[in-house]
Scaffold this motif. Structure first.
Motif, PDB file in Angstrom:
ATOM      1  N   PRO A  71      36.468 -24.270 -16.444  1.00 57.52           N
ATOM      2  CA  PRO A  71      37.069 -25.655 -16.476  1.00 57.52           C
ATOM      3  C   PRO A  71      38.206 -25.094 -14.767  1.00 57.52           C
ATOM      4  O   PRO A  71      38.156 -23.738 -15.294  1.00 57.52           O
ATOM      5  CB  PRO A  71      37.990 -25.625 -17.932  1.00 57.52           C
ATOM      6  N   ARG A  72      38.103 -25.711 -14.081  1.00 65.45           N
ATOM      7  CA  ARG A  72      39.680 -25.519 -13.432  1.00 65.45           C
ATOM      8  C   ARG A  72      40.847 -25.679 -13.903  1.00 65.45           C
ATOM      9  O   ARG A  72      41.016 -26.566 -15.074  1.00 65.45           O
ATOM     10  CB  ARG A  72      39.563 -27.286 -12.570  1.00 65.45           C
ATOM     11  N   PRO A  73      41.428 -24.652 -13.023  1.00 66.93           N
ATOM     12  CA  PRO A  73      42.672 -24.490 -13.948  1.00 66.93           C
ATOM     13  C   PRO A  73      43.483 -25.330 -13.151  1.00 66.93           C
ATOM     14  O   PRO A  73      43.215 -25.648 -12.268  1.00 66.93           O
ATOM     15  CB  PRO A  73      42.723 -22.445 -13.004  1.00 66.93           C
ATOM     16  N   PRO A  74      44.582 -25.183 -13.820  1.00 66.25           N
ATOM     17  CA  PRO A  74      45.618 -26.444 -13.232  1.00 66.25           C
ATOM     18  C   PRO A  74      46.477 -25.788 -12.237  1.00 66.25           C
ATOM     19  O   PRO A  74      47.863 -25.491 -12.144  1.00 66.25           O
ATOM     20  CB  PRO A  74      46.362 -26.681 -14.744  1.00 66.25           C
ATOM     21  N   ILE A  75      46.200 -25.898 -10.946  1.00 64.78           N
ATOM     22  CA  ILE A  75      46.394 -25.278 -10.211  1.00 64.78           C
ATOM     23  C   ILE A  75      47.034 -25.779  -8.326  1.00 64.78           C
ATOM     24  O   ILE A  75      44.829 -26.719  -8.382  1.00 64.78           O
ATOM     25  CB  ILE A  75      46.154 -23.143  -9.238  1.00 64.78           C
ATOM     26  N   VAL A  76      47.738 -26.626  -7.718  1.00 66.68           N
ATOM     27  CA  VAL A  76      47.550 -27.225  -6.691  1.00 66.68           C
ATOM     28  C   VAL A  76      47.659 -25.953  -5.777  1.00 66.68           C
ATOM     29  O   VAL A  76      48.002 -24.668  -5.103  1.00 66.68           O
ATOM     30  CB  VAL A  76      48.645 -27.625  -5.925  1.00 66.68           C
ATOM     31  N   LEU A  77      46.384 -26.131  -4.947  1.00 68.09           N
ATOM     32  CA  LEU A  77      46.186 -24.902  -3.782  1.00 68.09           C
ATOM     33  C   LEU A  77      46.235 -25.784  -2.634  1.00 68.09           C
ATOM     34  O   LEU A  77      46.870 -27.020  -1.954  1.00 68.09           O
ATOM     35  CB  LEU A  77      44.628 -24.417  -3.433  1.00 68.09           C
ATOM     36  N   GLY A  78      46.078 -24.594  -1.258  1.00 71.81           N
ATOM     37  CA  GLY A  78      46.085 -25.599   0.481  1.00 71.81           C
ATOM     38  C   GLY A  78      47.626 -24.956   1.744  1.00 71.81           C
ATOM     39  O   GLY A  78      47.918 -24.272   0.886  1.00 71.81           O
ATOM     40  N   SER A  79      47.528 -25.746   1.696  1.00 71.99           N
ATOM     41  CA  SER A  79      48.683 -26.019   2.898  1.00 71.99           C
ATOM     42  C   SER A  79      49.637 -26.364   2.231  1.00 71.99           C
ATOM     43  O   SER A  79      50.314 -27.262   0.957  1.00 71.99           O
ATOM     44  CB  SER A  79      48.473 -26.897   3.758  1.00 71.99           C
ATOM     45  N   HIS A  80      51.576 -25.478   2.078  1.00 75.07           N
ATOM     46  CA  HIS A  80      51.982 -25.559   1.889  1.00 75.07           C
ATOM     47  C   HIS A  80      53.205 -26.823   2.413  1.00 75.07           C
ATOM     48  O   HIS A  80      53.674 -26.849   3.715  1.00 75.07           O
ATOM     49  CB  HIS A  80      53.349 -24.339   2.142  1.00 75.07           C
ATOM     50  N   ASP A  81      53.313 -27.598   1.156  1.00 75.63           N
ATOM     51  CA  ASP A  81      54.345 -28.899   1.961  1.00 75.63           C
ATOM     52  C   ASP A  81      55.630 -28.726   0.871  1.00 75.63           C
ATOM     53  O   ASP A  81      55.499 -28.431  -0.348  1.00 75.63           O
ATOM     54  CB  ASP A  81      53.895 -30.580   2.022  1.00 75.63           C
ATOM     55  N   PRO A  82      57.006 -28.624   2.050  1.00 76.96           N
ATOM     56  CA  PRO A  82      58.227 -28.526   0.781  1.00 76.96           C
ATOM     57  C   PRO A  82      57.943 -30.414  -0.341  1.00 76.96           C
ATOM     58  O   PRO A  82      58.829 -29.565  -1.127  1.00 76.96           O
ATOM     59  CB  PRO A  82      59.007 -29.137   1.732  1.00 76.96           C
ATOM     60  N   LEU A  83      57.496 -31.355   0.563  1.00 76.45           N
ATOM     61  CA  LEU A  83      57.487 -32.611  -0.572  1.00 76.45           C
ATOM     62  C   LEU A  83      56.913 -32.348  -1.517  1.00 76.45           C
ATOM     63  O   LEU A  83      57.321 -32.762  -2.410  1.00 76.45           O
ATOM     64  CB  LEU A  83      57.497 -33.581   0.123  1.00 76.45           C
ATOM     65  N   GLY A 105      42.904 -23.497   1.190  1.00 76.31           N
ATOM     66  CA  GLY A 105      42.991 -24.259  -0.105  1.00 76.31           C
ATOM     67  C   GLY A 105      41.134 -24.764  -0.094  1.00 76.31           C
ATOM     68  O   GLY A 105      41.061 -24.548  -1.681  1.00 76.31           O
ATOM     69  N   LEU A 106      40.367 -24.973   0.858  1.00 80.01           N
ATOM     70  CA  LEU A 106      39.623 -25.830   0.371  1.00 80.01           C
ATOM     71  C   LEU A 106      38.710 -24.339   0.135  1.00 80.01           C
ATOM     72  O   LEU A 106      37.377 -25.473  -0.587  1.00 80.01           O
ATOM     73  CB  LEU A 106      38.988 -26.519   2.143  1.00 80.01           C
ATOM     74  N   ASP A 107      38.286 -23.776   0.387  1.00 79.32           N
ATOM     75  CA  ASP A 107      37.706 -23.173  -0.212  1.00 79.32           C
ATOM     76  C   ASP A 107      37.438 -22.649  -1.224  1.00 79.32           C
ATOM     77  O   ASP A 107      36.760 -22.039  -2.261  1.00 79.32           O
ATOM     78  CB  ASP A 107      37.404 -21.060   1.147  1.00 79.32           C
ATOM     79  N   ARG A 108      39.014 -22.720  -1.824  1.00 77.22           N
ATOM     80  CA  ARG A 108      39.158 -21.811  -2.697  1.00 77.22           C
ATOM     81  C   ARG A 108      39.188 -23.252  -3.897  1.00 77.22           C
ATOM     82  O   ARG A 108      38.178 -23.098  -4.706  1.00 77.22           O
ATOM     83  CB  ARG A 108      40.391 -21.764  -3.263  1.00 77.22           C
ATOM     84  N   PHE A 109      39.084 -24.604  -4.502  1.00 80.36           N
ATOM     85  CA  PHE A 109      38.676 -25.924  -4.553  1.00 80.36           C
ATOM     86  C   PHE A 109      36.985 -25.674  -4.215  1.00 80.36           C
ATOM     87  O   PHE A 109      36.607 -25.579  -5.639  1.00 80.36           O
ATOM     88  CB  PHE A 109      39.138 -26.894  -3.867  1.00 80.36           C
TER      89      PHE A 109
END
Length: 296
Positions: A71-83, A105-109
């Motif tokens: 199962p995918r871990p509950p993590i948001v990857l990729g580019s940092h966006d402050p909002l 992030g795309l690679d890790r996803f």
């Protein structure tokens, strides 16, 4: 483009399921009539139990590509966006973050290391954002790409200093570089080439891995400029010259979409509190949030 709703309830309507699967509503009715998709008619209209739909999507995997994967871990990857970073914390959705650039992030996803990834990848050939990269890399994934926000990106510099008129004016100045895996670095190189800026003419400060780190480097006087976001520049009291309007999007695993953490985050991002925060930052337009950009 189709606008997605983000229900907090236990059931999806025909319209919501059709938008998620990128099908015509007539096709959803056909699937329900044939018994191919879990549904309920108890109220006199078709409703689709979110938990059962999630299980149905899990069973109906494209080509079996993800069969046997953890199962995918509950993590948001990729580019940092402050909002986005703020929304994840403020919503208390329970998702962790690992921001190290759009390409990372795309690679890790694709390696199943998170439930979603933030992207702002510019395609210089078409002039579009994110869709080209995702359609090439993630065609076999069970995912959907939605719009998050439009952002103003440009040159961040300290007040009172010689203001640049454009990218070509950065020649000879000390600039904050970003990691090669970031969408910012690739975009900067493309735009610099168009502006006739010789990258060899730049002095480089220490590499910054987030939007905040890049702008903070300028604020501390360790660099003359950064190719950063208007929202972050304003937050640090720095001047900003707009260069380009970019599209920031979220690529989300379709099975994780129905899980409570992702649903809670998406519901929060559709709230008045989120809209007000984006307006207070400046440099954001969240009017298109939730628009489906691409569907696997």
């Amino acid at each position: 483009m189709t606008e997605l709703a983000f229900p907090e309830h236990e059931y999806l309507t025909v319209k919501e399921l059709a938008a998620l699967l990128r099908l015509k509503e007539r096709k959803v009715y056909d699937l329900a009539a044939s018994g191919a998709v879990p549904c309920s008619r108890a109220t006199g209209k078709l409703l689709f139990p979110a938990d059962e739909i999630r299980a149905w999507i899990s069973r109906a995997q494209s080509g079996g590509a993800e069969t046997g994967m953890a199962p995918r871990p509950p993590i948001v990857l990729g580019s940092h966006d402050p909002l986005l970073d703020w929304a994840i914390r403020q919503s208390r959705c329970g998702l962790a973050t690992f921001f190290d650039g759009s390409l990372d992030g795309l690679d890790r996803f694709l390696r199943n290391e998170g439930v979603a990834t933030g992207l702002h990848i510019h395609d210089p050939d078409s002039g579009t954002w994110n869709k080209a990269a995702v359609s090439r890399a993630a065609a076999q994934s069970n995912a959907v790409l939605i719009a998050f926000a439009t952002r103003q990106r440009g040159i961040v510099f300290r007040p009172g200093e010689d203001p640049p008129a454009g990218l070509s004016d950065l020649s000879g100045r000390r600039i904050v570089p970003r990691q090669p895996e970031s969408g910012t670095e690739g975009l900067f190189r493309d735009l610099a080439a168009q502006a006739g800026l010789d990258l060899a003419s730049l002095e480089l400060a220490d590499l910054a891995r987030t939007e905040d780190d890049a702008v903070e480097t300028v604020r501390r006087g360790e660099a003359d400029a950064a190719f950063g976001l208007e929202a972050v520049a304003r937050g640090y009291g720095l001047d900003f010259l707009p260069i380009i309007e970019e599209q920031f999007a979220l690529l989300i695993d379709r099975k994780a979409w129905f899980d409570a953490p992702v649903q809670k985050l998406l519901a929060f991002c559709a709230s008045d509190q989120f809209t007000a925060r984006a307006a207070s930052y400046g440099g954001y337009d969240t009017g298109g949030f939730g628009t489906v950009v691409w569907n696997a």
